[in-house]
Design an enzyme around this catalytic site. Structure first.
Site, PDB file in Angstrom:
ATOM      1  N   GLY A  62      -7.788  82.646  -9.000  1.00 26.86           N
ATOM      2  CA  GLY A  62      -8.870  83.619  -8.901  1.00 26.86           C
ATOM      3  C   GLY A  62      -8.780  84.709  -9.948  1.00 26.86           C
TER       4      GLY A  62
ATOM      5  CG  HIS B  28      -8.393  67.398  -8.618  1.00 30.41           C
ATOM      6  ND1 HIS B  28      -8.029  67.215  -9.917  1.00 30.41           N
ATOM      7  CD2 HIS B  28      -7.767  68.529  -8.210  1.00 30.41           C
ATOM      8  CE1 HIS B  28      -7.211  68.199 -10.271  1.00 30.41           C
ATOM      9  NE2 HIS B  28      -7.028  68.995  -9.259  1.00 30.41           N
TER      10      HIS B  28
ATOM     11  CB  VAL C 249     -11.347  76.255  -7.623  1.00 33.28           C
ATOM     12  CG1 VAL C 249     -10.041  76.000  -8.358  1.00 33.28           C
ATOM     13  CG2 VAL C 249     -12.446  76.602  -8.625  1.00 33.28           C
TER      14      VAL C 249
HETATM   15  P1  NAD Z   1      -2.725  81.599  -4.525  1.00 33.88           P
HETATM   16  O1  NAD Z   1      -1.895  81.481  -3.300  1.00 33.88           O
HETATM   17  O2  NAD Z   1      -2.152  82.273  -5.723  1.00 33.88           O
HETATM   18  O3  NAD Z   1      -4.094  82.344  -4.167  1.00 33.88           O
HETATM   19  C1  NAD Z   1      -4.885  82.023  -3.076  1.00 33.88           C
HETATM   20  C2  NAD Z   1      -5.515  83.304  -2.580  1.00 33.88           C
HETATM   21  O4  NAD Z   1      -6.484  82.997  -1.555  1.00 33.88           O
HETATM   22  C3  NAD Z   1      -4.515  84.280  -1.950  1.00 33.88           C
HETATM   23  O5  NAD Z   1      -4.565  85.545  -2.612  1.00 33.88           O
HETATM   24  C4  NAD Z   1      -4.995  84.403  -0.508  1.00 33.88           C
HETATM   25  O6  NAD Z   1      -4.804  85.687   0.070  1.00 33.88           O
HETATM   26  C5  NAD Z   1      -6.487  84.085  -0.669  1.00 33.88           C
HETATM   27  N1  NAD Z   1      -7.155  83.755   0.581  1.00 33.88           N
HETATM   28  C6  NAD Z   1      -6.692  83.011   1.623  1.00 33.88           C
HETATM   29  N2  NAD Z   1      -7.634  82.951   2.598  1.00 33.88           N
HETATM   30  C7  NAD Z   1      -8.705  83.658   2.154  1.00 33.88           C
HETATM   31  C8  NAD Z   1      -9.977  83.964   2.702  1.00 33.88           C
HETATM   32  N3  NAD Z   1     -10.352  83.520   3.905  1.00 33.88           N
HETATM   33  N4  NAD Z   1     -10.838  84.728   1.971  1.00 33.88           N
HETATM   34  C9  NAD Z   1     -10.470  85.176   0.758  1.00 33.88           C
HETATM   35  N5  NAD Z   1      -9.277  84.934   0.183  1.00 33.88           N
HETATM   36  C10 NAD Z   1      -8.398  84.176   0.877  1.00 33.88           C
HETATM   37  O7  NAD Z   1      -3.206  80.112  -4.910  1.00 33.88           O
HETATM   38  P2  NAD Z   1      -3.819  79.641  -6.335  1.00 33.88           P
HETATM   39  O8  NAD Z   1      -2.725  79.189  -7.198  1.00 33.88           O
HETATM   40  O9  NAD Z   1      -4.755  80.697  -6.805  1.00 33.88           O
HETATM   41  O10 NAD Z   1      -4.630  78.339  -5.873  1.00 33.88           O
HETATM   42  C11 NAD Z   1      -5.804  78.501  -5.099  1.00 33.88           C
HETATM   43  C12 NAD Z   1      -6.361  77.131  -4.680  1.00 33.88           C
HETATM   44  O11 NAD Z   1      -6.856  76.448  -5.846  1.00 33.88           O
HETATM   45  C13 NAD Z   1      -5.343  76.185  -4.047  1.00 33.88           C
HETATM   46  O12 NAD Z   1      -5.926  75.477  -2.981  1.00 33.88           O
HETATM   47  C14 NAD Z   1      -4.985  75.228  -5.185  1.00 33.88           C
HETATM   48  O13 NAD Z   1      -4.510  73.998  -4.714  1.00 33.88           O
HETATM   49  C15 NAD Z   1      -6.335  75.117  -5.851  1.00 33.88           C
HETATM   50  N6  NAD Z   1      -6.327  74.619  -7.231  1.00 33.88           N
HETATM   51  C16 NAD Z   1      -7.280  73.713  -7.561  1.00 33.88           C
HETATM   52  C17 NAD Z   1      -7.342  73.216  -8.850  1.00 33.88           C
HETATM   53  C18 NAD Z   1      -8.429  72.230  -9.209  1.00 33.88           C
HETATM   54  O14 NAD Z   1      -8.335  71.573 -10.238  1.00 33.88           O
HETATM   55  N7  NAD Z   1      -9.485  72.100  -8.441  1.00 33.88           N
HETATM   56  C19 NAD Z   1      -6.412  73.639  -9.805  1.00 33.88           C
HETATM   57  C20 NAD Z   1      -5.461  74.588  -9.444  1.00 33.88           C
HETATM   58  C21 NAD Z   1      -5.431  75.089  -8.132  1.00 33.88           C
END
Ligand code: NAD
Length: 308
Positions: A14, A175, A118
């Site tokens: 994010g 994915h 994502v």
């Molecule tokens: P992260 O743990 O660093 O961040 C996730 C954030 O989501 C945290 O800050 C958490 O507090 C927040 N969160 C949880 N519940 C929430 C809610 N109800 N409302 C708002 N915020 C909320 O994780 P990250 O590394 O940023 O990864 C995030 C997601 O993206 C994971 O599911 C990961 O697997 C996915 N991801 C997908 C891809 C892709 O290619 N699609 C690539 C990388 C990561």
């Protein structure tokens, strides 16, 4: 009217997504998370980086969904990332709950918005967002193929010691480890990669691409990749805001295309002001179609477990 873009989840993916959107001056950004202080602090930090880098986008950190009201584009990055030893599918139940909550709020506060998902497992989370928001398929789609393709392009460029801008690649499918890198669509300035490297090196690149996310998880140990994922999500936002009609591999809700029905699968699409404007269907070779069918079956298995 200025474009308003919400990034949900102020974690690793994010923060990078928000930073890139702000740097590209694509609109006003709202960064929302459930943890108090984190989105506010990161928003302030990104704002202050604008003084150095030279951008003036407004970016607001919040824990309050009302601040997201009337958003045009919403990128959902909220959810758990995987840790070493986990597959993306292990995140299904925890992230379904999170993504469903977010989609409910998006439908309430930004009923005309376009959702880019994502959170993992990506294809299943797209379906959660689609079902809960009730938005049409052109306004709910997912980021995965740009990242998988970016990884493959980087590996090809590293192997050949050429500029990555000259490398084109295409990865289809869900994915996950069953993704389908289409070698015949990979080239360097129009030259097929089969002319430039031996078959065993191509095979190694295909395998490394499919396991590309896991390679980074294994190195980081505390979470998953975020620089390339954030950049990929921002590219999709840019394509919508600037109505670029970019052809990008994205997770799209298919209704018969590529032999898939009622399922999100990664395919080439056109992204513009109308969101996901068109699925581009190419004729696959029998072995490619078989791999895509296998990948779609893996997505279906997860979707069948959804309780939303
Ligand atoms: P992260 O743990 O660093 O961040 C996730 C954030 O989501 C945290 O800050 C958490 O507090 C927040 N969160 C949880 N519940 C929430 C809610 N109800 N409302 C708002 N915020 C909320 O994780 P990250 O590394 O940023 O990864 C995030 C997601 O993206 C994971 O599911 C990961 O697997 C996915 N991801 C997908 C891809 C892709 O290619 N699609 C690539 C990388 C990561």
């Amino acid at each position: 009217m200025k474009t308003k873009i919400t990034v949900v989840g102020a974690g690793h993916v994010g923060e990078i997504t928000a930073q890139r959107i702000a740097e590209m001056e694509l609109g006003d950004v709202v960064l929302i998370d459930i943890i108090e202080g984190i989105p506010q602090g990161k928003a302030l930090d990104i704002t202050q980086s604008g003084s150095v880098v030279g951008f003036g986008s407004r970016i607001k950190g919040t824990n309050n969904w009302e601040d997201t009201a009337g958003c045009h584009i919403i990128v959902i990055t909220a959810g758990l990332p995987r840790k070493p030893g986990m597959s993306r599918d292990d995140l299904l139940h925890a992230n379904t709950e999170i993504v469903a909550k977010c989609a409910e709020k998006i439908a309430k506060f930004s009923k005309d918005g376009t959702i880019i998902v994502v959170s993992n497992p990506l294809d299943a989370m797209c379906e959660v967002a689609r079902r809960v928001s009730g938005f049409p398929k052109n306004r709910v789609f997912g980021m995965a193929g740009i990242l998988d393709t970016a990884r493959m392009r980087a590996f090809i460029a590293m192997e050949l010691n050429v500029a990555v801008e000259n490398v084109t690649a295409l990865v289809l499918g869900g994915h996950g480890d069953t993704m389908v890198p289409l070698v015949r669509c990979c080239n360097v300035s129009g030259i097929p990669i089969s002319e430039l490297m031996p078959a065993d090196r191509i095979k190694a690149i295909v395998e490394r691409t499919a396991k590309g996310g896991g390679e980074i998880v294994g190195l980081l140990k505390t979470g998953s990749a975020y620089y390339a994922p954030g950049a990929a999500a921002a590219e999709m936002v840019e394509a919508i805001v600037k109505d670029k009609k970019k052809v990008l591999p994205c997770a799209a809700y298919l209704e018969g295309e590529y032999g898939c029905k009622g399922l999100y699968v990664g395919v080439p699409v056109v992204i513009g002001a109308g969101g996901l404007e068109k699925v581009i269907e190419i004729k696959l070779l029998p072995e490619e179609q078989a791999m895509l069918d296998k990948s779609a079956a893996a997505v279906k298995e997860l979707v069948d477990l959804l309780k939303v």
